[in-house]
Scaffold this motif. Structure first.
Motif, mmCIF file in Angstrom:
data_model
loop_
_atom_site.group_PDB
_atom_site.id
_atom_site.type_symbol
_atom_site.label_atom_id
_atom_site.label_comp_id
_atom_site.label_asym_id
_atom_site.label_seq_id
_atom_site.Cartn_x
_atom_site.Cartn_y
_atom_site.Cartn_z
ATOM 1 N N PRO A 107 0.962 -0.964 0.381
ATOM 2 C CA PRO A 107 -0.439 -0.068 -0.139
ATOM 3 C C PRO A 107 0.538 1.096 0.069
ATOM 4 C CG PRO A 107 -0.048 -1.303 2.099
ATOM 5 C CD PRO A 107 0.457 -2.408 0.981
ATOM 6 N N TRP A 108 2.271 1.219 0.575
ATOM 7 C CA TRP A 108 3.276 2.296 0.352
ATOM 8 C C TRP A 108 3.287 2.935 -1.199
ATOM 9 C CZ3 TRP A 108 8.544 2.541 0.227
ATOM 10 C CH2 TRP A 108 8.996 3.773 -0.041
ATOM 11 N N LEU A 109 3.685 1.931 -2.130
ATOM 12 C CA LEU A 109 4.299 2.143 -2.897
ATOM 13 C C LEU A 109 2.610 2.546 -3.588
ATOM 14 C CD1 LEU A 109 6.218 -1.457 -3.776
ATOM 15 C CD2 LEU A 109 6.873 0.875 -3.573
ATOM 16 N N GLU A 110 1.694 2.098 -3.031
ATOM 17 C CA GLU A 110 0.486 2.689 -4.079
ATOM 18 C C GLU A 110 0.555 3.824 -4.065
ATOM 19 O OE1 GLU A 110 -2.881 -0.414 -3.093
ATOM 20 O OE2 GLU A 110 -1.781 -1.504 -3.985
ATOM 21 N N THR A 280 13.030 11.926 -0.344
ATOM 22 C CA THR A 280 12.037 12.448 0.443
ATOM 23 C C THR A 280 11.302 11.082 0.081
ATOM 24 O OG1 THR A 280 12.300 14.629 -0.750
ATOM 25 C CG2 THR A 280 10.256 13.347 -1.234
ATOM 26 N N VAL A 281 11.566 10.506 0.037
ATOM 27 C CA VAL A 281 11.189 8.562 -0.574
ATOM 28 C C VAL A 281 11.475 7.850 0.938
ATOM 29 C CG1 VAL A 281 11.581 6.489 -0.789
ATOM 30 C CG2 VAL A 281 11.502 8.814 -2.363
ATOM 31 N N VAL A 282 11.899 8.359 1.681
ATOM 32 C CA VAL A 282 12.172 7.692 3.095
ATOM 33 C C VAL A 282 11.355 8.354 4.118
ATOM 34 C CG1 VAL A 282 14.093 7.346 5.007
ATOM 35 C CG2 VAL A 282 14.565 6.817 2.763
ATOM 36 N N GLN A 283 11.007 10.335 3.516
ATOM 37 C CA GLN A 283 9.998 10.408 4.729
ATOM 38 C C GLN A 283 9.181 9.547 4.560
ATOM 39 O OE1 GLN A 283 10.973 12.020 7.268
ATOM 40 N NE2 GLN A 283 13.431 11.151 6.992
ATOM 41 N N SER A 284 8.536 9.505 3.081
ATOM 42 C CA SER A 284 7.172 9.440 2.839
ATOM 43 C C SER A 284 7.010 7.882 3.875
ATOM 44 C CB SER A 284 6.887 9.027 1.313
ATOM 45 O OG SER A 284 5.523 8.394 1.247
ATOM 46 N N ALA A 285 8.131 6.534 3.617
ATOM 47 C CA ALA A 285 7.650 5.436 4.259
ATOM 48 C C ALA A 285 8.369 5.613 5.580
ATOM 49 C CB ALA A 285 8.847 4.647 3.654
ATOM 50 N N LEU A 286 8.771 6.481 6.611
ATOM 51 C CA LEU A 286 8.250 6.666 7.567
ATOM 52 C C LEU A 286 7.068 7.210 8.101
ATOM 53 C CD1 LEU A 286 12.213 8.565 8.376
ATOM 54 C CD2 LEU A 286 11.441 6.328 8.786
ATOM 55 N N MET A 287 6.377 8.020 7.907
ATOM 56 C CA MET A 287 5.405 8.504 8.006
ATOM 57 C C MET A 287 4.227 6.993 7.264
ATOM 58 S SD MET A 287 5.365 12.604 6.511
ATOM 59 C CE MET A 287 3.824 12.811 6.699
ATOM 60 N N PHE A 288 4.638 6.659 6.718
ATOM 61 C CA PHE A 288 2.846 5.336 5.989
ATOM 62 C C PHE A 288 3.357 4.785 7.356
ATOM 63 C CE2 PHE A 288 1.395 2.324 3.507
ATOM 64 C CZ PHE A 288 0.308 2.726 3.363
ATOM 65 N N ALA A 289 4.643 4.253 7.497
ATOM 66 C CA ALA A 289 4.774 3.032 8.441
ATOM 67 C C ALA A 289 4.036 3.266 9.804
ATOM 68 C CB ALA A 289 5.973 3.104 8.673
ATOM 69 N N GLU A 290 4.383 4.653 10.265
ATOM 70 C CA GLU A 290 3.237 4.280 11.803
ATOM 71 C C GLU A 290 2.603 4.535 10.965
ATOM 72 O OE1 GLU A 290 3.873 6.358 15.444
ATOM 73 O OE2 GLU A 290 5.594 5.374 13.735
ATOM 74 N N GLY A 291 1.884 5.697 10.027
ATOM 75 C CA GLY A 291 0.373 5.401 9.690
ATOM 76 C C GLY A 291 -0.335 3.811 10.687
ATOM 77 N N ALA A 292 0.796 2.930 9.028
ATOM 78 C CA ALA A 292 -0.275 2.147 9.421
ATOM 79 C C ALA A 292 -0.074 1.430 10.881
ATOM 80 C CB ALA A 292 1.003 1.058 8.307
ATOM 81 N N TYR A 293 0.654 1.687 11.902
ATOM 82 C CA TYR A 293 1.263 0.667 13.353
ATOM 83 C C TYR A 293 -0.129 1.620 13.704
ATOM 84 C CZ TYR A 293 3.627 -0.445 17.217
ATOM 85 O OH TYR A 293 3.167 -1.140 18.311
#
Length: 304
Positions: A107-110, A280-293
Motif C-alpha cells: 500500500p505504501w508503494l501505491e 523524500t521517499v524515506v520520509q514518506s515510508a516513515l510516515m506511512f509505516a507509522e500511520g499503518a502501525y
C-alpha cells in the motif's frame, strides 16, 4: 568541468568499484572508465590508484571527492531553486524483507506512485544480510531490513518496530491463553536460521529454560501461513502481516503469558548529492509505516 564526469567519479569512489558505479548510472564499464580518465585529464592528476588490484583513491582523489560532493550538491540546489523538474522516468531500486512486504510495503508503494509519478520501481525481496550487502554494493538504492547497514556513506533511519505474535489455527489452537510451556510442546515455525525472528524465538525459550519440541525454519511468510492453516504447527509472525493475510487464511493470534520482542525495521540508503529523492521517499515510508502501525486493527479470531 563536465558534472557528468564528476558524478561518475563520485559514485566510483562511494561504491569503491567502476563496475558497480557503471551499473548505478546505467553505463557500460568502458564508458565509466572513459569519464574518469577525461576528468583526470582535465584536472591534471590521477584520481584512482591503478597500481593495485584493490580499489584505492589517490591522495588527490580523496581530496577531490570532497569537492565532487559539493559540486553535485550545488548543481542539485541550483536546479531546485530555478524550478528545473525531472520529466523523464527515474529508476528507484527498493529491497525489503518478507515481513515488510506482507505488512505495509505494497500500500505504501501505491501511495508513492501517486506522490512520485516519474518513478520506475524495481523491487526485490531478500533477507537482511543480502539486502545490506546489496546496499553496500550499490545494487539497491533503498532497503528495509532488520539491521541497519554499516557501509560507508549509507544513512540509516529506524522505523516503527513490528509487533510479533504466535499464530495458530483457530480450531486446533483454541485455548483461551497459552503459557510458554504449552507452546514449547507444539511444532513451531519461524524464519530461516540466523534471522532475527528465529534468534528471538530461540532466546525467548532459552531465557525461560525451555526447549521447544521442534522449530521449523521457513523463509516464506505465505508458506508459513499455509502450513498453519493446514494444522502443521504454530508460527511466530509479524502481527501486521497476519492481519493483511487473514482475509484468505484461517488464523488466530494466540494470547501468551510472555511478551515477544518486537521486530526492528531500518531504512538504509546511500547518500546522493545529486538528488533529494531518496530523502523524500524515506520520509514518506516513515510516515506511512507509522500511520499503518496506529491504524485501527482488523478483528481476528481469538485476538485478545
Amino acid at each position: 568541468m563536465n558534472l557528468r564526469f564528476v558524478e561518475a567519479f563520485y559514485w566510483v569512489a562511494s561504491l569503491k568499484s567502476i563496475s558497480r558505479a557503471a551499473e548505478k548510472l546505467f553505463l557500460t564499464q568502458s564508458a565509466m572508465s572513459s569519464r574518469i580518465a577525461k576528468l583526470e585529464e582535465e584536472l591534471g592528476v590521477l584520481l584512482l590508484d591503478r597500481s593495485d588490484k584493490q580499489f584505492k583513491l589517490t591522495a588527490a582523489g580523496a581530496r577531490f571527492l570532497m569537492h565532487a560532493n559539493k559540486l553535485l550538491e550545488l548543481q542539485r540546489d541550483a536546479k531546485a531553486e530555478m524550478g528545473s523538474g525531472e520529466s523523464a522516468a527515474i529508476s528507484l531500486r527498493i529491497g525489503a524483507i518478507e515481513s515488510v512486504l506482507h505488512s505495509w510495503l505494497i500500500p505504501w508503494l501505491e501511495q508513492l506512485r501517486l506522490e512520485q509519478p516519474c518513478l520506475e520501481l524495481e523491487l526485490t525481496v531478500e533477507t537482511t544480510p543480502i539486502l545490506n550487502d546489496q546496499i553496500q554494493r550499490g545494487t539497491v538504492d533503498l532497503a528495509f531490513a532488520v539491521l541497519p547497514s554499516s557501509a560507508d556513506g549509507v544513512r540509516n533511519q529506524a522505523l516503527t518496530p513490528m509487533d510479533m505474535a504466535f499464530v495458530g489455527h483457530p480450531e486446533r489452537h483454541a485455548k483461551k491463553k497459552y503459557r510458554l510451556e504449552d507452546l514449547a510442546d507444539l511444532e513451531l515455525l519461524t524464519f530461516q536460521k540466523g534471522s532475527q525472528p528465529n534468534l528471538t524465538l530461540l532466546d525467548l525459550f532459552r531465557q525461560h529454560r525451555l526447549q521447544p519440541k521442534k522449530v521449523h525454519a521457513i523463509s516464506s511468510i505465505s508458506a508459513m501461513v499455509q502450513l498453519v492453516q493446514g494444522g502443521f504447527g504454530v508460527a511466530l509472525l509479524p502481527v501486521a502481516a497476519v492481519e493483511r493475510l487473514s482475509g484468505f487464511a484461517s488464523l488466530r493470534i494466540l494470547p501468551c503469558d510472555v511478551a515477544v520482542q518486537s521486530l526492528p525495521i531500518h531504512a538504509s540508503y546511500r547518500a546522493d548529492p545529486t538528488s533529494n529523492l531518496l530523502e523524500t521517499v524515506v520520509q514518506s515510508a516513515l510516515m506511512f509505516a507509522e500511520g499503518a502501525y496506529h491504524a485501527p486493527k482488523k478483528s481476528m479470531k481469538g485476538k485478545p
